[in-house]
Design a protein around this motif. Structure first.
Motif, mmCIF file in Angstrom:
data_model
loop_
_atom_site.group_PDB
_atom_site.id
_atom_site.type_symbol
_atom_site.label_atom_id
_atom_site.label_comp_id
_atom_site.label_asym_id
_atom_site.label_seq_id
_atom_site.Cartn_x
_atom_site.Cartn_y
_atom_site.Cartn_z
ATOM 1 N N UNK A 30 0.805 -1.217 0.000
ATOM 2 C CA UNK A 30 0.000 0.000 0.000
ATOM 3 C C UNK A 30 0.835 1.262 0.000
ATOM 4 N N UNK A 31 1.819 1.326 0.911
ATOM 5 C CA UNK A 31 2.653 2.517 1.011
ATOM 6 C C UNK A 31 3.594 2.645 -0.183
ATOM 7 N N UNK A 138 1.104 6.768 13.365
ATOM 8 C CA UNK A 138 -0.207 6.349 13.864
ATOM 9 C C UNK A 138 -1.329 7.124 13.172
ATOM 10 N N UNK A 139 -1.126 8.421 12.979
ATOM 11 C CA UNK A 139 -2.135 9.234 12.295
ATOM 12 C C UNK A 139 -2.336 8.799 10.858
ATOM 13 N N UNK A 140 -1.242 8.380 10.194
ATOM 14 C CA UNK A 140 -1.354 7.908 8.813
ATOM 15 C C UNK A 140 -2.200 6.639 8.740
ATOM 16 N N UNK A 141 -2.025 5.753 9.728
ATOM 17 C CA UNK A 141 -2.805 4.521 9.756
ATOM 18 C C UNK A 141 -4.296 4.839 9.908
ATOM 19 N N UNK A 142 -4.612 5.775 10.802
ATOM 20 C CA UNK A 142 -6.013 6.155 11.013
ATOM 21 C C UNK A 142 -6.584 6.835 9.777
ATOM 22 N N UNK A 146 -9.626 5.664 6.937
ATOM 23 C CA UNK A 146 -10.813 6.515 6.772
ATOM 24 C C UNK A 146 -11.439 6.936 8.078
ATOM 25 N N UNK A 147 -10.680 6.831 9.179
ATOM 26 C CA UNK A 147 -11.230 7.151 10.493
ATOM 27 C C UNK A 147 -11.085 8.625 10.852
ATOM 28 N N UNK A 148 -10.376 9.389 10.039
ATOM 29 C CA UNK A 148 -10.198 10.810 10.303
ATOM 30 C C UNK A 148 -11.013 11.673 9.351
ATOM 31 N N UNK A 333 -5.120 0.165 6.922
ATOM 32 C CA UNK A 333 -5.084 0.930 8.166
ATOM 33 C C UNK A 333 -5.159 0.044 9.385
ATOM 34 N N UNK A 334 -5.991 -0.983 9.334
ATOM 35 C CA UNK A 334 -6.114 -1.898 10.466
ATOM 36 C C UNK A 334 -4.824 -2.631 10.757
ATOM 37 N N UNK A 335 -4.159 -3.098 9.692
ATOM 38 C CA UNK A 335 -2.874 -3.780 9.858
ATOM 39 C C UNK A 335 -1.815 -2.808 10.363
ATOM 40 N N UNK A 336 -1.806 -1.600 9.807
ATOM 41 C CA UNK A 336 -0.797 -0.609 10.177
ATOM 42 C C UNK A 336 -0.896 -0.222 11.646
ATOM 43 N N UNK A 337 -2.118 -0.200 12.184
ATOM 44 C CA UNK A 337 -2.290 0.117 13.596
ATOM 45 C C UNK A 337 -1.414 -0.777 14.461
ATOM 46 N N UNK A 338 -1.446 -2.061 14.172
ATOM 47 C CA UNK A 338 -0.671 -3.013 14.970
ATOM 48 C C UNK A 338 0.818 -2.925 14.646
#
Length: 416
Positions: A30-31, A138-142, A146-148, A333-338
């Motif tokens: 993705x990145x 962390x902000x990039x993951x959120x 699509x959580x921001x 995003x979900x994977x990146x959070x962890x």
């Protein structure tokens, strides 16, 4: 029972190698393809050179430093400026010159050694710098999930929670072979959830050619374009040192000594040079893949090499690359959070494992200043390059640690 660790030099059976390699490729995909999209070029050449660069890195470091080389974000701001003013070919010229300069830095490090790192980046400073590699993302993951957004789509939340939930509980509950591919399983679960929520779009897959050759582009050189990109050398070098230290902590080895910082740094910049010569973007060691190793306890360079080969194959298989690109943001995003959290925890673990004494004023000050600088959002501009986050925190930490070292030599400090 103690969890099984697959060390750097260990061979992995074929039945494990393929899913483990796919897991690493998904983590970086993705990145890595985002950078060529921002530059307005085809991601095929980037996937090709990421794979080639990773194999070169493994060869130059003698297979002792597990790292995947993906598209670097350190060049975005100056490269976009050069592209808008001169064109992409001149940005490539800047990448090539910077890569050559980076290889020269690696040769200097070879002559000077790495003992200076303990002076300019003691553990009290390096721990938070390493933690910031994950925490500042962390902000990039959120955002990716699509959580921001101003109005959060409930479908995104559902897919995000399914992906993160499977990754988190899989890490704790899975046994046997499943325990080493929780990231891959979480991605599959998230993808299924995204399909159930109607978030998948296969238009690109239908339109993509089954086989396609990457577009190669030759660099052009302009002094102003080169000098616009050149200050990014500091960013990439600082990022590389941080990544090698945190990877070394994860695998339980001092990678700065063996294979040596000079080898890994040379390999990183050599990959960037080759990429620039053939029309691709600069490469760098990837935090996402470091996170995968921290989660799975699988450090084998054979697996990293397998992911590189898959990336090369994807660059020629248009439909496969297009299918992978349909993985929606909430899954990534979900994977990146962890994964980002694991990197942050690795930095904190450095402080614990090295028994940093916070009764000493210098240690308390160093850690405090580094965290605040890295997470405050402040930025320092050098020409067209902006130092912020972990890189700026690293520069501040090095300067402050060097001042403390000089004060020690003058016997002016009060905690000797």
């Amino acid at each position: 029972m103690e969890e099984r660790i697959i060390q750097v030099e260990e061979k992995v059976p074929a039945k494990m190698l393929i899913p483990l390699s796919i897991q690493h490729m998904f983590a970086m995909f993705g990145a890595s393809v985002l950078v060529p999209f921002l530059f307005g070029i085809s991601p095929a050449i980037v996937l090709l050179m990421n794979g080639v660069g990773t194999l070169l890195f493994i060869f130059i470091t003698k297979g002792k430093a597990p790292a995947y080389l993906g598209s670097s974000f350190a060049f975005l701001s100056p490269a976009l400026l050069v592209i808008s003013k001169y064109g992409y070919e001149y940005a490539l010229g800047g990448f090539v010159v910077l890569g050559i300069a980076g290889m020269c830095v690696a040769l200097i490090v070879r002559q000077c050694g790495t003992d200076w790192i303990d002076i300019v980046l003691p553990t009290a400073a390096m721990g938070p710098v390493v933690a910031l590699i994950g925490l500042e993302l962390a902000g990039n993951a959120a955002s990716t999930a699509g959580l921001l957004d101003g109005k959060v789509d409930p479908k995104n939340v559902i897919v995000f929670l399914v992906t993160l939930g499977v990754a988190v509980f899989g890490q704790i509950l899975f046994r046997g072979f499943l325990s080493v591919i929780p990231i891959l399983i979480a991605i599959i679960a998230g993808y299924v959830a995204a399909g159930a929520c109607g978030l998948l779009d296969f238009t690109q897959v239908r339109e993509a050619a089954f086989l396609a050759l990457p577009n190669f582009t030759s660099p052009k050189f302009n002094f102003e374009a080169i000098m616009t990109i050149f200050p990014a050398l500091l960013l990439v070098t600082s990022e590389h040192i941080g990544h090698q230290i945190v990877t070394g902590k994860i695998v339980g080895r001092n990678l700065l000594k063996d294979p040596g910082l000079h080898r890994s740094l040379f390999a990183d910049f050599f990959s960037t040079t080759v990429s620039g010569c053939l029309g691709s973007v600069p490469t760098t060691t990837y935090g996402e893949n470091i996170g995968v190793m921290a989660v799975t306890k699988v450090y084998s360079v054979q697996v990293i090499g397998g992911a590189a080969v898959l990336s090369i194959c994807c660059s020629f298989l248009g439909k496969l690359a297009a299918l992978i690109s349909t993985i929606p943001g909430p899954v990534i995003g979900g994977i990146s959070f962890l994964l980002y959290g694991m990197i942050g925890t690795s930095g904190l673990r450095m402080l614990v494992d090295n028994h940093v004494d916070y009764s000493k004023s210098r240690n308390l000050t160093l850690t405090s200043v580094v965290f605040v600088v890295g997470l405050s959002g402040i930025a320092l501009k050098l020409g067209n390059v902006e130092l912020t986050g972990m890189v700026l925190a690293c520069v501040v930490a090095m300067a402050l640690s060097l001042v403390f070292y000089i004060l020690d030599k003058l016997k002016l400090t009060n905690d000797q």
